[in-house]
Design an enzyme around this catalytic site. Structure first.
Site, PDB file in Angstrom:
ATOM      1  N   HIS A   1       0.811  -1.225   0.000  1.00 13.62           N
ATOM      2  CA  HIS A   1       0.000   0.000   0.000  1.00 13.62           C
ATOM      3  C   HIS A   1       0.839   1.266   0.000  1.00 13.62           C
ATOM      4  O   HIS A   1       0.308   2.370  -0.158  1.00 13.62           O
ATOM      5  CB  HIS A   1      -0.987  -0.004   1.189  1.00 13.62           C
ATOM      6  CG  HIS A   1      -0.391   0.362   2.500  1.00 13.62           C
ATOM      7  ND1 HIS A   1      -0.040  -0.568   3.458  1.00 13.62           N
ATOM      8  CD2 HIS A   1      -0.087   1.565   3.040  1.00 13.62           C
ATOM      9  CE1 HIS A   1       0.433   0.047   4.520  1.00 13.62           C
ATOM     10  NE2 HIS A   1       0.420   1.351   4.296  1.00 13.62           N
TER      11      HIS A   1
ATOM     12  N   ASP B   1      -0.592  -7.504   1.691  1.00 14.48           N
ATOM     13  CA  ASP B   1       0.013  -6.169   1.694  1.00 14.48           C
ATOM     14  C   ASP B   1       1.536  -6.296   1.777  1.00 14.48           C
ATOM     15  O   ASP B   1       2.149  -6.022   2.805  1.00 14.48           O
ATOM     16  CB  ASP B   1      -0.545  -5.354   2.871  1.00 14.48           C
ATOM     17  CG  ASP B   1      -0.101  -3.902   2.835  1.00 14.48           C
ATOM     18  OD1 ASP B   1       0.395  -3.452   1.785  1.00 14.48           O
ATOM     19  OD2 ASP B   1      -0.250  -3.218   3.865  1.00 14.48           O
TER      20      ASP B   1
ATOM     21  N   SER C   1       4.694   2.276   7.956  1.00  9.22           N
ATOM     22  CA  SER C   1       4.262   1.226   7.028  1.00  9.22           C
ATOM     23  C   SER C   1       5.431   0.645   6.241  1.00  9.22           C
ATOM     24  O   SER C   1       6.309   1.373   5.775  1.00  9.22           O
ATOM     25  CB  SER C   1       3.243   1.795   6.039  1.00  9.22           C
ATOM     26  OG  SER C   1       2.011   2.023   6.648  1.00  9.22           O
ATOM     27  N   GLY C   2       5.416  -0.676   6.084  1.00  4.06           N
ATOM     28  CA  GLY C   2       6.462  -1.352   5.330  1.00  4.06           C
ATOM     29  C   GLY C   2       7.686  -1.700   6.141  1.00  4.06           C
ATOM     30  O   GLY C   2       8.509  -2.518   5.723  1.00  4.06           O
TER      31      GLY C   2
END
Length: 299
Positions: free
Chosen positions: A68, A114, A220-221
């Site tokens: 994402h 994701d 994120s990530g």
């Protein structure tokens, strides 16, 4: 030069795997500034010069991050990866690499699958501040410790008027049982046996809502790193959550679940493109899917 550095250099000379073995191993309090060299696999994924997400170095030329975080509205060469520094802002200590290939999991949709892989245009030399993290091996059963560490430059409760923290933050967070986490996110599910679980089998939960230790927007990530048998192994990557450090734990994409896909994707890409891509490849983005940056990850 200390004994740890000597051992690191010897490992490189002998061709011994150095993944998940940082030279500096001093422990730090969760939620505080990270120590230089303690998380040498941590990367900042950038759009131009702006930090958008975290990620992890898993080989000399591959980065693992969240799907994402990526969008088709920008071409591949717009993405850069910053590593070797604990600072999100420009620093002479850091290294910037361009991205030559973006591979998003074909089943990615909102919070499902994701996960994405980025191939760097040139390999990263391993040093005491740039090392890959180990990934789980398919053949071995991992005993996950009670708590692991999440790292990133994302928002914190102490921040006011800024998007991201300038210095890498690290927090020790408890790993939460899969069923227990689903009950937290879906409390009525126990009364509806046929209902779909909110926490899918490809997800991991971690976070301490009592002490407000959690991942947040901008993380994120980034990796969920666990010290297992004296080696750091990435079991998850920051995916989504509701609030940050409030009433619910953070949700991570399970790297264990997608280990076969990671191995197969990298192997296939190396066979198809054994050498660095040329400029013409740069101009043909391979991003497959998109969501608005950070999408609905934190609400």
């Amino acid at each position: 030069m200390g004994p740890a550095v000597h051992a690191f250099l010897l490992s490189l000379l002998l061709g011994i795997s150095v993944c998940g073995r940082p030279t500096y191993t001093s422990r730090i309090v969760g939620g505080q500034d990270a120590v230089k060299g303690h998380w040498p696999w941590q990367v900042s994924l950038r759009m131009g010069q702006t930090h958008i997400c975290g990620g992890s170095l898993i080989t000399e030329q591959w980065i693992l991050t969240a799907a994402h975080c990526l969008t088709t509205t920008w071409t591949i060469f717009t993405y850069t990866v910053w590593l070797g520094s604990i600072y999100a802002d420009y620093s002479s200590e850091g290294l910037q690499y361009y991205v030559s290939k973006v591979i998003i999991h074909p089943n990615f949709h909102e919070t499902t699958a994701d996960i994405a892989l980025l191939k760097l245009y040139s390999p990263v030399p391993f040093t005491s501040v740039t090392l890959p993290i180990c990934l789980p091996t398919i053949k071995e059963h991992l005993t996950i410790p009670a708590s692991c560490w999440v790292t990133g430059w994302g928002e914190t409760k102490k921040m006011k008027g800024t998007d991201f923290y300038s210095t890498l933050q690290a927090a020790e967070v408890p790993v939460i049982n899969h069923k227990a986490c689903d009950r937290l996110y879906n409390p009525v599910g126990i009364y509806l046996p046929g209902s779909e679980p909110v926490i899918k089998e490809d997800m991991i939960c971690a976070g301490n809502t009592n002490s407000m230790k959690d991942s947040c927007k901008g993380d994120s990530g980034g990796p969920l790193s666990c010290l297992i048998d004296n080696v750091w192994i990435q079991i998850g990557l920051v995916s989504w959550g509701i609030g940050c450090g409030q009433t619910l734990p953070g949700v991570y994409t399970s790297v264990i679940y997608y280990q076969k896909w990671i191995n197969a994707t990298i192997s296939r890409a190396e066979v198809l493109h054994p050498k660095n891509l040329n400029l013409s490849d740069f101009l043909l983005p391979t991003v497959l899917l998109s969501l608005p940056l950070l999408g609905p990850s934190w609400t």
